[in-house]
Design an enzyme around this catalytic site. Structure first.
Site, PDB file in Angstrom:
ATOM      1  N   TYR A   1       1.097  -1.555   0.367  1.00  0.00           N
ATOM      2  CA  TYR A   1       0.125   0.046   0.227  1.00  0.00           C
ATOM      3  C   TYR A   1       0.635   0.875   0.068  1.00  0.00           C
ATOM      4  O   TYR A   1      -0.067   2.464  -0.087  1.00  0.00           O
ATOM      5  CB  TYR A   1      -0.847   0.165   1.245  1.00  0.00           C
ATOM      6  CG  TYR A   1      -1.963  -0.883   1.573  1.00  0.00           C
ATOM      7  CD1 TYR A   1      -2.556  -2.419   0.476  1.00  0.00           C
ATOM      8  CD2 TYR A   1      -2.913  -1.265   2.243  1.00  0.00           C
ATOM      9  CE1 TYR A   1      -3.139  -3.236   0.745  1.00  0.00           C
ATOM     10  CE2 TYR A   1      -3.260  -2.346   2.465  1.00  0.00           C
ATOM     11  CZ  TYR A   1      -3.478  -3.311   1.852  1.00  0.00           C
ATOM     12  OH  TYR A   1      -4.879  -4.227   2.048  1.00  0.00           O
TER      13      TYR A   1
ATOM     14  N   HIS B   1       0.639 -11.617   2.112  1.00  0.00           N
ATOM     15  CA  HIS B   1      -0.787 -11.231   1.206  1.00  0.00           C
ATOM     16  C   HIS B   1      -1.188 -12.136   0.572  1.00  0.00           C
ATOM     17  O   HIS B   1      -2.257 -12.053   0.223  1.00  0.00           O
ATOM     18  CB  HIS B   1       0.173 -10.001   0.421  1.00  0.00           C
ATOM     19  CG  HIS B   1      -1.334  -8.498   0.617  1.00  0.00           C
ATOM     20  ND1 HIS B   1      -0.304  -7.474   0.417  1.00  0.00           N
ATOM     21  CD2 HIS B   1      -1.820  -8.265   0.703  1.00  0.00           C
ATOM     22  CE1 HIS B   1      -1.644  -6.728   0.572  1.00  0.00           C
ATOM     23  NE2 HIS B   1      -2.513  -7.083   0.422  1.00  0.00           N
TER      24      HIS B   1
HETATM   25  N1  NAP Z   1      -5.706  -9.071   2.074  1.00  0.00           N
HETATM   26  C1  NAP Z   1      -6.011  -8.642   1.726  1.00  0.00           C
HETATM   27  O1  NAP Z   1      -5.741  -8.670   0.514  1.00  0.00           O
HETATM   28  C2  NAP Z   1      -6.663  -7.110   0.627  1.00  0.00           C
HETATM   29  C3  NAP Z   1      -7.515  -6.876   0.297  1.00  0.00           C
HETATM   30  C4  NAP Z   1      -8.149  -5.625  -0.018  1.00  0.00           C
HETATM   31  C5  NAP Z   1      -8.793  -5.022   0.711  1.00  0.00           C
HETATM   32  N2  NAP Z   1      -7.758  -5.079   2.219  1.00  0.00           N
HETATM   33  C6  NAP Z   1      -7.980  -4.634   3.189  1.00  0.00           C
HETATM   34  O2  NAP Z   1      -9.087  -4.156   3.772  1.00  0.00           O
HETATM   35  C7  NAP Z   1      -9.325  -2.824   3.854  1.00  0.00           C
HETATM   36  C8  NAP Z   1     -10.893  -2.333   3.342  1.00  0.00           C
HETATM   37  O3  NAP Z   1     -11.189  -3.114   2.269  1.00  0.00           O
HETATM   38  P1  NAP Z   1     -11.674  -1.760   0.998  1.00  0.00           P
HETATM   39  O4  NAP Z   1     -10.303  -0.924   1.051  1.00  0.00           O
HETATM   40  O5  NAP Z   1     -11.356  -2.768  -0.401  1.00  0.00           O
HETATM   41  O6  NAP Z   1     -12.686  -1.768   0.890  1.00  0.00           O
HETATM   42  P2  NAP Z   1     -14.075  -1.302   2.214  1.00  0.00           P
HETATM   43  O7  NAP Z   1     -13.218  -1.285   3.602  1.00  0.00           O
HETATM   44  O8  NAP Z   1     -15.373  -2.599   2.538  1.00  0.00           O
HETATM   45  O9  NAP Z   1     -14.629   0.018   1.727  1.00  0.00           O
HETATM   46  C9  NAP Z   1     -14.075   0.466   1.558  1.00  0.00           C
HETATM   47  C10 NAP Z   1     -14.664   2.089   0.621  1.00  0.00           C
HETATM   48  O10 NAP Z   1     -16.148   2.202   1.358  1.00  0.00           O
HETATM   49  C11 NAP Z   1     -16.673   3.299   1.496  1.00  0.00           C
HETATM   50  N3  NAP Z   1     -17.380   3.434   3.156  1.00  0.00           N
HETATM   51  C12 NAP Z   1     -16.115   3.554   4.466  1.00  0.00           C
HETATM   52  N4  NAP Z   1     -17.605   3.798   5.210  1.00  0.00           N
HETATM   53  C13 NAP Z   1     -18.353   3.784   5.105  1.00  0.00           C
HETATM   54  C14 NAP Z   1     -20.026   4.234   4.908  1.00  0.00           C
HETATM   55  N5  NAP Z   1     -20.032   4.223   6.286  1.00  0.00           N
HETATM   56  N6  NAP Z   1     -20.992   4.933   4.414  1.00  0.00           N
HETATM   57  C15 NAP Z   1     -20.495   4.408   3.114  1.00  0.00           C
HETATM   58  N7  NAP Z   1     -19.107   4.571   2.316  1.00  0.00           N
HETATM   59  C16 NAP Z   1     -18.517   3.464   3.405  1.00  0.00           C
HETATM   60  C17 NAP Z   1     -14.939   4.184   1.627  1.00  0.00           C
HETATM   61  O11 NAP Z   1     -15.335   5.666   1.106  1.00  0.00           O
HETATM   62  P3  NAP Z   1     -14.736   7.021   2.188  1.00  0.00           P
HETATM   63  O12 NAP Z   1     -13.199   6.754   2.688  1.00  0.00           O
HETATM   64  O13 NAP Z   1     -14.820   8.178   1.257  1.00  0.00           O
HETATM   65  O14 NAP Z   1     -15.097   6.480   3.975  1.00  0.00           O
HETATM   66  C18 NAP Z   1     -14.314   3.301   0.932  1.00  0.00           C
HETATM   67  O15 NAP Z   1     -14.426   3.932  -0.488  1.00  0.00           O
HETATM   68  C19 NAP Z   1      -8.423  -2.165   2.776  1.00  0.00           C
HETATM   69  O16 NAP Z   1      -8.735  -0.876   3.425  1.00  0.00           O
HETATM   70  C20 NAP Z   1      -7.390  -3.024   3.057  1.00  0.00           C
HETATM   71  O17 NAP Z   1      -6.285  -2.025   5.116  1.00  0.00           O
HETATM   72  C21 NAP Z   1      -7.173  -6.296   2.196  1.00  0.00           C
END
Ligand code: NAP
Length: 280
Positions: free
Chosen positions: A52, A110
């Protein structure tokens, strides 16, 4: 208002909060601000990764925060290109230098990258780094049961956590059962399915209206009641607060089952099947 997030114990005895902050795309000065606001609101678990390119941002937020280091649970992840043993050891050290931290609380592989076939060496590097005091708890992401069975057979150590894609459109029932039977904690990535179409889903909207909560809160409560840790990412304080305000209501069995029925075989967000998908 009490904003304490409940904690859960891992198979190595470490306890961690059931909700953390995802940080994908949180970088630089703005990223530090977002992470600091989350910590102020009560978040203690922060998820990052070498890939990241924001371990520095996370480390800076840790130093600027008024919360002491030992109250925080900082996570990073080893990239696929550094899975050979010596490279893995160096990458863990580099991760720490980037964050300017002495240790990570959680360090995860990862992706398994099974075609490359170096994940057992990488795991041995994590086991050793834990012995050297660089990491408190070691886990993986995106590992299938067969990958974890191999870790156990060849090193005798199972991960404390497996962080997997998990949301109502892809609920991973079989994988979760394997985790529960083997004492591996499930951690959900993209727990809100990136907050796209899902926020218009009628089933979720009906349940949310019933409880006077938002769809995001219903989804995160569902993760909690499944026994999974979730790491929703939000850059904004309002949504960060919304996402941890889920401990004053409960979904009943019918509601849990209705959400369970939203899953689809092709429900992955980007078709990243760990049996074949590789990330470096
Ligand atoms: N291990 C892996 O392979 C892997 C893969 C993908 C992700 N990850 C980790 O998992 C974390 C979370 O996954 P993600 O970022 O892909 O997706 P997510 O957490 O499911 O969704 C994030 C999105 O949702 C929005 N959001 C958050 N809370 C909200 C709410 N209450 N109402 C409306 N919109 C909302 C955020 O926008 P705003 O920021 O504008 O609020 C952002 O655009 C990542 O950040 C990363 O740390 C790990």
């Amino acid at each position: 208002m009490d904003r304490t997030i409940p904690e859960i114990m891992l198979n190595d005895g470490m306890t961690i909060p059931v909700i953390g902050l995802g940080t994908y795309r949180l970088k630089g000065n703005e990223g530090v601000g977002s992470i600091l606001s989350a910590i102020d609101l009560g978040y203690r678990l922060i998820d990052s990764a070498y890939n990241y390119e924001n371990e520095g941002t996370v480390g800076e937020a840790v130093r600027r925060s008024s919360i002491s280091r030992d109250q925080l649970v900082i996570t990073s992840k080893l990239p696929g290109r550094y899975q050979e043993y010596d490279k893995a050891v160096t990458a863990i050290q580099e991760s720490l230098y980037r964050a300017n931290l002495d240790y990570y609380d959680l360090y995860l592989i990862h992706w398994p990258n099974p075609k490359q076939d170096h994940y057992v060496e990488a795991w041995q590097a994590l086991i050793d780094a834990k012995k050297w005091g660089l990491i408190r708890s070691i886990g993986v992401c995106n590992f299938l049961p067969e990958h974890m069975e191999r870790l156990k057979k060849e090193t005798g150590v199972l991960p404390s956590i497996n962080q997997i894609e998990l949301h109502p459109f892809f609920n991973q029932a079989e994988q979760r059962t394997w985790h529960a039977e083997n004492g591996v904690m499930t951690e959900s990535w993209s727990p809100l399915a990136k907050a796209r179409d899902i926020l218009k889903n009628e089933t979720l909207q009906a349940i949310a209206s019933q409880h006077q909560k938002t769809i995001s809160q219903v989804i995160l409560r569902w993760h909690y009641q499944l026994g999974a840790i979730s790491i929703p990412k939000s850059a904004t304080p309002e949504r960060q607060l919304e996402n941890i305000s889920i401990f004053d209501f409960a979904l009943n069995e019918t509601e849990m089952n209705l959400i369970g029925e939203l899953t689809r075989p092709d429900g992955r967000i980007s078709n990243q099947n760990p049996a074949i998908y590789e990330e470096f």
